[in-house]
Design a protein around this motif. Structure first.
Motif, mmCIF file in Angstrom:
data_model
loop_
_atom_site.group_PDB
_atom_site.id
_atom_site.type_symbol
_atom_site.label_atom_id
_atom_site.label_comp_id
_atom_site.label_asym_id
_atom_site.label_seq_id
_atom_site.Cartn_x
_atom_site.Cartn_y
_atom_site.Cartn_z
ATOM 1 N N ARG A 44 2.186 -24.873 -37.850
ATOM 2 C CA ARG A 44 1.375 -24.507 -36.688
ATOM 3 C C ARG A 44 2.197 -24.838 -35.463
ATOM 4 O O ARG A 44 2.808 -25.925 -35.385
ATOM 5 N N ARG A 56 -0.100 -19.997 -36.459
ATOM 6 C CA ARG A 56 0.651 -20.494 -37.614
ATOM 7 C C ARG A 56 1.605 -19.415 -38.140
ATOM 8 O O ARG A 56 1.263 -18.233 -38.165
ATOM 9 N N ARG A 86 4.654 -14.360 -42.512
ATOM 10 C CA ARG A 86 3.207 -14.222 -42.326
ATOM 11 C C ARG A 86 2.784 -15.077 -41.146
ATOM 12 O O ARG A 86 3.291 -16.183 -40.972
ATOM 13 N N PHE A 87 1.863 -14.555 -40.338
ATOM 14 C CA PHE A 87 1.398 -15.347 -39.208
ATOM 15 C C PHE A 87 -0.056 -15.040 -38.896
ATOM 16 O O PHE A 87 -0.545 -13.923 -39.137
ATOM 17 N N THR A 88 -0.755 -16.060 -38.395
ATOM 18 C CA THR A 88 -2.162 -15.939 -38.013
ATOM 19 C C THR A 88 -2.348 -16.513 -36.616
ATOM 20 O O THR A 88 -1.620 -17.436 -36.204
ATOM 21 N N HIS A 89 -3.313 -15.977 -35.907
ATOM 22 C CA HIS A 89 -3.619 -16.439 -34.553
ATOM 23 C C HIS A 89 -5.132 -16.533 -34.419
ATOM 24 O O HIS A 89 -5.831 -15.519 -34.437
ATOM 25 N N HIS A 90 -5.616 -17.764 -34.303
ATOM 26 C CA HIS A 90 -7.037 -17.997 -34.070
ATOM 27 C C HIS A 90 -7.239 -18.227 -32.576
ATOM 28 O O HIS A 90 -6.696 -19.175 -31.995
ATOM 29 N N THR A 97 -9.930 -14.433 -35.357
ATOM 30 C CA THR A 97 -8.678 -14.734 -36.043
ATOM 31 C C THR A 97 -8.032 -13.440 -36.493
ATOM 32 O O THR A 97 -8.677 -12.618 -37.146
ATOM 33 N N SER A 99 -4.301 -11.650 -38.185
ATOM 34 C CA SER A 99 -3.135 -12.014 -38.989
ATOM 35 C C SER A 99 -2.270 -10.784 -39.213
ATOM 36 O O SER A 99 -2.709 -9.643 -39.016
ATOM 37 N N GLU A 101 1.592 -9.468 -41.583
ATOM 38 C CA GLU A 101 2.691 -9.751 -42.491
ATOM 39 C C GLU A 101 3.843 -8.812 -42.159
ATOM 40 O O GLU A 101 3.633 -7.688 -41.700
ATOM 41 N N SER A 123 -1.069 -5.449 -40.352
ATOM 42 C CA SER A 123 -1.411 -6.120 -39.107
ATOM 43 C C SER A 123 -2.838 -5.803 -38.698
ATOM 44 O O SER A 123 -3.309 -4.670 -38.861
ATOM 45 N N ASP A 124 -3.514 -6.808 -38.158
ATOM 46 C CA ASP A 124 -4.861 -6.613 -37.615
ATOM 47 C C ASP A 124 -4.823 -6.064 -36.200
ATOM 48 O O ASP A 124 -5.855 -5.595 -35.695
#
Length: 217
Positions: A44, A56, A86-90, A97, A99, A101, A123-124
């Motif tokens: 993170r 993250r 891979r990454f996520t953003h809240h 949230t 995310s 790849e 991707s979102d």
């Protein structure tokens, strides 16, 4: 194996034959596999422009030199690589949230630092097929690891504005990324460095030279 002097050769002939017949130790014949540049880890990070958000990244990137043929470069590049990011953003303010790849296509290392790029496969939010740039710094004892990402601080072209006068965002080239600006606040990364390999001396992918036309008299 102890060498036997010429003066003792006759007396030690039988012993010498037995020693010569013994198999060599495995340590003498085994070859160490070549080191491969890589970046692995998950963390993170603290992003100064969204300090409350949970961002993250998980990186699994391994060098695969001269493995990705390109137009005009049938043998590929010394920085060719494979793997996944891979990454996520809240977003703290909305509770949302997102995310994504991406598939790694380039990696270059220098000591504790690495830059690599990856093409988005899911991707979102952003477009699939876009290349993104990343950098990682493996911190020494007492300092944090760091990660940089191309859309976070830079990659604008002020000399070619859009129709509204705003600077445009150019395409990210292979292995192009900003410095690792975001410190890891949880987790971390491991960078394994190797020098770039030289171009192979022979390439099956190279086309043979065409024969010269015969000279006219």
């Amino acid at each position: 194996m102890r060498r036997i002097s010429l003066t003792a050769l006759g007396a030690a002939l039988l012993t010498t034959a037995c020693v010569a017949a013994a198999p060599a130790p495995a340590a003498d014949t085994a070859k160490k596999p070549p080191r491969t540049a890589s970046v692995h880890g998950s963390a993170r990070v603290h992003y100064v422009f969204s300090p409350q958000d949970d961002i993250r990244f998980t990186v699994d990137a391994v060098a695969a030199p001269y493995s990705r043929p390109l137009p005009g470069l049938p043998g590929g590049l010394p920085t060719d690589a494979r793997g996944t990011v891979r990454f996520t953003h809240h977003v703290d303010s909305t509770g949302e949230t997102v995310s994504a790849e991406a598939r790694v296509d380039c990696l270059v290392t220098g000591g504790r630092t690495a830059t690599f790029t990856a093409v988005v496969t899911r991707s979102d939010t952003g477009p699939v097929g876009e290349r993104l740039g990343f950098s990682v710094y493996e911190g020494r004892a007492g300092e944090p690891d760091r990660l940089g990402f191309s859309w976070g601080v830079a990659n604008v072209d002020p000399d070619t504005p859009d129709e509204k006068g705003n600077p445009t965002q150019p395409t990210v080239g292979t292995c192009m990324a900003p410095a690792p600006f975001a410190p890891a606040v949880h987790g971390g990364f491991t960078v394994r460095h190797t020098e770039l390999p030289p171009e192979p001396k022979t390439r099956a992918s190279r086309a043979p030279r065409a024969p010269r036309a015969p000279r006219s008299n």
